[in-house]
Design a protein around this motif. Structure first.
Motif, PDB file in Angstrom:
ATOM      1  N   ALA A  85      43.938  54.070  40.474  1.00 27.73           N
ATOM      2  CA  ALA A  85      42.615  53.452  40.535  1.00 27.73           C
ATOM      3  C   ALA A  85      42.339  53.039  41.975  1.00 27.73           C
ATOM      4  CB  ALA A  85      42.528  52.257  39.597  1.00 27.73           C
ATOM      5  N   ILE A  86      41.206  53.476  42.485  1.00 27.68           N
ATOM      6  CA  ILE A  86      40.880  53.352  43.906  1.00 27.68           C
ATOM      7  C   ILE A  86      39.671  52.444  44.098  1.00 27.68           C
ATOM      8  CG2 ILE A  86      40.229  54.627  45.979  1.00 27.68           C
ATOM      9  CD1 ILE A  86      41.527  57.084  44.839  1.00 27.68           C
ATOM     10  N   ASP A  87      39.783  51.545  45.055  1.00 26.03           N
ATOM     11  CA  ASP A  87      38.674  50.642  45.380  1.00 26.03           C
ATOM     12  C   ASP A  87      37.908  51.193  46.575  1.00 26.03           C
ATOM     13  OD1 ASP A  87      36.912  48.574  45.807  1.00 26.03           O
ATOM     14  OD2 ASP A  87      38.385  47.261  46.751  1.00 26.03           O
ATOM     15  N   THR A  88      37.060  52.170  46.308  1.00 30.60           N
ATOM     16  CA  THR A  88      36.080  52.652  47.278  1.00 30.60           C
ATOM     17  C   THR A  88      35.148  53.600  46.553  1.00 30.60           C
ATOM     18  OG1 THR A  88      35.767  53.498  49.541  1.00 30.60           O
ATOM     19  CG2 THR A  88      37.234  54.753  48.114  1.00 30.60           C
ATOM     20  N   PRO A  89      33.898  53.743  46.976  1.00 30.40           N
ATOM     21  CA  PRO A  89      33.029  54.734  46.344  1.00 30.40           C
ATOM     22  C   PRO A  89      33.630  56.134  46.460  1.00 30.40           C
ATOM     23  CG  PRO A  89      31.727  53.218  47.668  1.00 30.40           C
ATOM     24  CD  PRO A  89      33.177  52.935  47.979  1.00 30.40           C
ATOM     25  N   LEU A  90      33.611  56.859  45.356  1.00 32.80           N
ATOM     26  CA  LEU A  90      34.163  58.219  45.338  1.00 32.80           C
ATOM     27  C   LEU A  90      33.065  59.261  45.118  1.00 32.80           C
ATOM     28  CD1 LEU A  90      37.472  57.646  43.323  1.00 32.80           C
ATOM     29  CD2 LEU A  90      37.160  57.854  45.798  1.00 32.80           C
ATOM     30  N   GLY A  91      31.867  58.916  45.522  1.00 25.53           N
ATOM     31  CA  GLY A  91      30.756  59.855  45.428  1.00 25.53           C
ATOM     32  C   GLY A  91      29.520  59.268  46.080  1.00 25.53           C
ATOM     33  N   PHE A  92      28.519  60.122  46.246  1.00 27.38           N
ATOM     34  CA  PHE A  92      27.200  59.703  46.721  1.00 27.38           C
ATOM     35  C   PHE A  92      26.180  60.062  45.653  1.00 27.38           C
ATOM     36  CE2 PHE A  92      29.596  60.267  50.666  1.00 27.38           C
ATOM     37  CZ  PHE A  92      29.304  59.092  51.339  1.00 27.38           C
ATOM     38  N   SER A  93      25.019  59.459  45.725  1.00 22.93           N
ATOM     39  CA  SER A  93      24.009  59.716  44.704  1.00 22.93           C
ATOM     40  C   SER A  93      23.441  61.125  44.844  1.00 22.93           C
ATOM     41  CB  SER A  93      22.873  58.698  44.816  1.00 22.93           C
ATOM     42  OG  SER A  93      22.077  58.953  45.967  1.00 22.93           O
ATOM     43  N   GLU A  94      22.970  61.664  43.729  1.00 23.70           N
ATOM     44  CA  GLU A  94      22.319  62.977  43.757  1.00 23.70           C
ATOM     45  C   GLU A  94      21.112  62.967  44.672  1.00 23.70           C
ATOM     46  OE1 GLU A  94      21.505  63.924  39.650  1.00 23.70           O
ATOM     47  OE2 GLU A  94      23.351  65.132  39.540  1.00 23.70           O
ATOM     48  N   GLU A  95      20.367  61.848  44.692  1.00 23.98           N
ATOM     49  CA  GLU A  95      19.184  61.751  45.540  1.00 23.98           C
ATOM     50  C   GLU A  95      19.561  61.792  47.019  1.00 23.98           C
ATOM     51  OE1 GLU A  95      18.242  59.842  41.602  1.00 23.98           O
ATOM     52  OE2 GLU A  95      19.923  59.806  43.014  1.00 23.98           O
ATOM     53  N   PHE A  96      20.651  61.115  47.373  1.00 22.68           N
ATOM     54  CA  PHE A  96      21.092  61.134  48.770  1.00 22.68           C
ATOM     55  C   PHE A  96      21.561  62.531  49.166  1.00 22.68           C
ATOM     56  CE2 PHE A  96      24.602  60.627  51.878  1.00 22.68           C
ATOM     57  CZ  PHE A  96      23.867  60.139  52.940  1.00 22.68           C
ATOM     58  N   SER A  98      20.569  65.380  47.897  1.00 22.64           N
ATOM     59  CA  SER A  98      19.379  66.219  48.018  1.00 22.64           C
ATOM     60  C   SER A  98      18.639  65.933  49.321  1.00 22.64           C
ATOM     61  CB  SER A  98      18.435  65.990  46.831  1.00 22.64           C
ATOM     62  OG  SER A  98      19.020  66.439  45.633  1.00 22.64           O
ATOM     63  N   LEU A  99      18.625  64.675  49.731  1.00 22.71           N
ATOM     64  CA  LEU A  99      17.952  64.295  50.969  1.00 22.71           C
ATOM     65  C   LEU A  99      18.610  64.939  52.184  1.00 22.71           C
ATOM     66  CD1 LEU A  99      15.757  62.452  52.316  1.00 22.71           C
ATOM     67  CD2 LEU A  99      17.565  60.724  52.512  1.00 22.71           C
ATOM     68  N   ILE A 100      19.942  64.894  52.254  1.00 20.59           N
ATOM     69  CA  ILE A 100      20.613  65.374  53.452  1.00 20.59           C
ATOM     70  C   ILE A 100      20.852  66.883  53.443  1.00 20.59           C
ATOM     71  CG2 ILE A 100      21.704  63.148  53.896  1.00 20.59           C
ATOM     72  CD1 ILE A 100      24.305  64.305  52.781  1.00 20.59           C
ATOM     73  N   THR A 101      20.830  67.518  52.268  1.00 22.54           N
ATOM     74  CA  THR A 101      21.087  68.955  52.211  1.00 22.54           C
ATOM     75  C   THR A 101      19.821  69.786  52.071  1.00 22.54           C
ATOM     76  OG1 THR A 101      21.446  68.904  49.812  1.00 22.54           O
ATOM     77  CG2 THR A 101      23.379  68.635  51.244  1.00 22.54           C
ATOM     78  N   GLU A 102      18.756  69.190  51.480  1.00 24.47           N
ATOM     79  CA  GLU A 102      17.529  69.938  51.230  1.00 24.47           C
ATOM     80  C   GLU A 102      16.286  69.280  51.820  1.00 24.47           C
ATOM     81  OE1 GLU A 102      17.089  70.986  47.050  1.00 24.47           O
ATOM     82  OE2 GLU A 102      19.178  70.403  46.725  1.00 24.47           O
ATOM     83  N   LEU A 103      16.447  68.110  52.446  1.00 25.03           N
ATOM     84  CA  LEU A 103      15.309  67.292  52.880  1.00 25.03           C
ATOM     85  C   LEU A 103      14.328  67.066  51.734  1.00 25.03           C
ATOM     86  CD1 LEU A 103      14.446  68.368  56.539  1.00 25.03           C
ATOM     87  CD2 LEU A 103      15.398  66.207  55.735  1.00 25.03           C
ATOM     88  N   LYS A 104      14.868  66.836  50.563  1.00 20.00           N
ATOM     89  CA  LYS A 104      14.085  66.570  49.368  1.00 20.00           C
ATOM     90  C   LYS A 104      14.103  65.074  49.098  1.00 20.00           C
ATOM     91  CE  LYS A 104      13.874  67.615  44.417  1.00 20.00           C
ATOM     92  NZ  LYS A 104      14.531  68.346  43.286  1.00 20.00           N
ATOM     93  N   GLY A 105      12.933  64.440  49.137  1.00 22.78           N
ATOM     94  CA  GLY A 105      12.866  62.997  48.974  1.00 22.78           C
ATOM     95  C   GLY A 105      12.338  62.580  47.622  1.00 22.78           C
ATOM     96  N   VAL A 106      12.643  61.340  47.253  1.00 21.73           N
ATOM     97  CA  VAL A 106      12.086  60.776  46.027  1.00 21.73           C
ATOM     98  C   VAL A 106      10.656  60.324  46.300  1.00 21.73           C
ATOM     99  CG1 VAL A 106      14.360  60.073  45.226  1.00 21.73           C
ATOM    100  CG2 VAL A 106      12.971  58.460  46.529  1.00 21.73           C
ATOM    101  N   THR A 107       9.904  60.040  45.253  1.00 17.69           N
ATOM    102  CA  THR A 107       8.476  59.750  45.434  1.00 17.69           C
ATOM    103  C   THR A 107       8.210  58.340  45.930  1.00 17.69           C
ATOM    104  OG1 THR A 107       8.331  59.179  43.081  1.00 17.69           O
ATOM    105  CG2 THR A 107       7.804  61.443  43.700  1.00 17.69           C
ATOM    106  N   ALA A 108       9.031  57.376  45.511  1.00 20.72           N
ATOM    107  CA  ALA A 108       8.788  55.990  45.906  1.00 20.72           C
ATOM    108  C   ALA A 108      10.098  55.222  45.930  1.00 20.72           C
ATOM    109  CB  ALA A 108       7.806  55.323  44.939  1.00 20.72           C
ATOM    110  N   LEU A 109      10.154  54.199  46.799  1.00 15.56           N
ATOM    111  CA  LEU A 109      11.353  53.380  46.941  1.00 15.56           C
ATOM    112  C   LEU A 109      10.965  51.909  46.835  1.00 15.56           C
ATOM    113  CD1 LEU A 109      12.940  55.312  49.925  1.00 15.56           C
ATOM    114  CD2 LEU A 109      13.777  55.295  47.583  1.00 15.56           C
ATOM    115  N   GLY A 110      11.823  51.128  46.176  1.00 18.15           N
ATOM    116  CA  GLY A 110      11.541  49.713  46.005  1.00 18.15           C
ATOM    117  C   GLY A 110      12.597  48.850  46.641  1.00 18.15           C
ATOM    118  N   ASP A 111      13.130  47.895  45.869  1.00 16.94           N
ATOM    119  CA  ASP A 111      14.143  46.981  46.379  1.00 16.94           C
ATOM    120  C   ASP A 111      15.415  47.728  46.754  1.00 16.94           C
ATOM    121  OD1 ASP A 111      12.452  44.862  45.950  1.00 16.94           O
ATOM    122  OD2 ASP A 111      13.228  44.454  43.934  1.00 16.94           O
TER     123      ASP A 111
END
Length: 247
Positions: A85-96, A98-111
């Motif tokens: 069991a590891i204490d660190t993130p072991l992945g990134f979000s699908e949205e992130f 898509s952003l860095i590989t396809e320059l595909k952004g989500v429609t709106a961002l909040g908090d």
């Protein structure tokens, strides 16, 4: 050593330091190994695993490299199964991704806590439960996250189910979050059998090892991913009795 003892399970907690954490006296890699009776195997260790990662080529060699600094190299056997069991993130979000590989952004961002670039779905759910996980994008833990993910890529790249990786043989890997376990009565009860380990990193590694044990033996006591959680993002395993807490 008997064949029964040789083939027992071990539960390892890894509190991850940055790639160059040997230069940081406050935060380094820490390893705690527990046996089937939840006794600490060898000695808790704190240092930098970078050279061990670089020097190993197989998952078996990596497992051995975790036991050696804990003065427990003679304990492990090829028939043993390891839950790490590891204490660190072991992945990134699908949205992130898509952003860095396809320059595909989500429609709106909040908090911030709901921002899918900064947090995976598993982390956004933890915020809803009153916890406050860190982001590898905005909280300066990218070094630790890439270190953990690099180990997955080298030694346990198969996703057996959401939030669980394996080498297909003797190693099972999952992600946990010691700070999110602070309000867990169950973890407090399990930790009550141990003397202080002398450093917060080692204490976090112990909590990770206990989560590895619970995953292997009492998985229903941990919050599990729903079917809509992307397997590529992973899952943060924490006790159910730590969820819904605040403060």
């Amino acid at each position: 050593m008997s064949s029964v003892a040789q083939s027992q399970d071990f539960y390892i907690g890894w509190d991850v330091g940055g790639w160059n954490c040997d230069k940081n006296s406050r935060s380094r890699d820490a390893i705690v190994i527990l046996d089937a009776s939840l006794a600490i195997v060898g000695q808790p260790w704190r240092g930098n695993l970078r050279n061990s990662i670089n020097a190993t080529e197989t998952s078996n060699a990596w497992i051995q490299a975790l036991f050696e600094p804990c003065a427990a190299a003679d304990t492990i056997h090829t028939m043993s199964h390891i839950y790490l069991a590891i204490d660190t993130p072991l992945g990134f979000s699908e949205e992130f991704i898509s952003l860095i590989t396809e320059l595909k952004g989500v429609t709106a961002l909040g908090d911030s806590f709901s921002n899918p670039y900064l947090y995976r779905k598993t982390e956004r759910l933890l915020f809803e439960q009153g916890l406050a996980p860190l982001s590898p994008i905005k909280d300066m833990i990218g070094s630790q996250a890439t270190k953990g993910m690099h180990v997955l890529a080298r030694f346990a790249r198969k996703i057996s189910s959401c939030g669980v990786w394996t080498d297909g043989h003797s190693l099972t890997v999952l992600e946990t979050y010691p700070s999110g376990c602070q309000h867990s009565v169950m973890i407090a009860r399990l930790r009550g059998r141990y003397d202080p380990l002398g450093h917060e990193d080692k204490e976090d590694a112990l909590t990770c090892a206990l989560i590895a044990y619970l995953y292997a033996k009492q998985r229903d006591l941990l919050g599990s991913p729903a079917s809509d959680i992307p397997a590529s993002e992973g899952w943060v395993w924490v006790p159910r009795d730590a969820l819904g807490q605040s403060g």
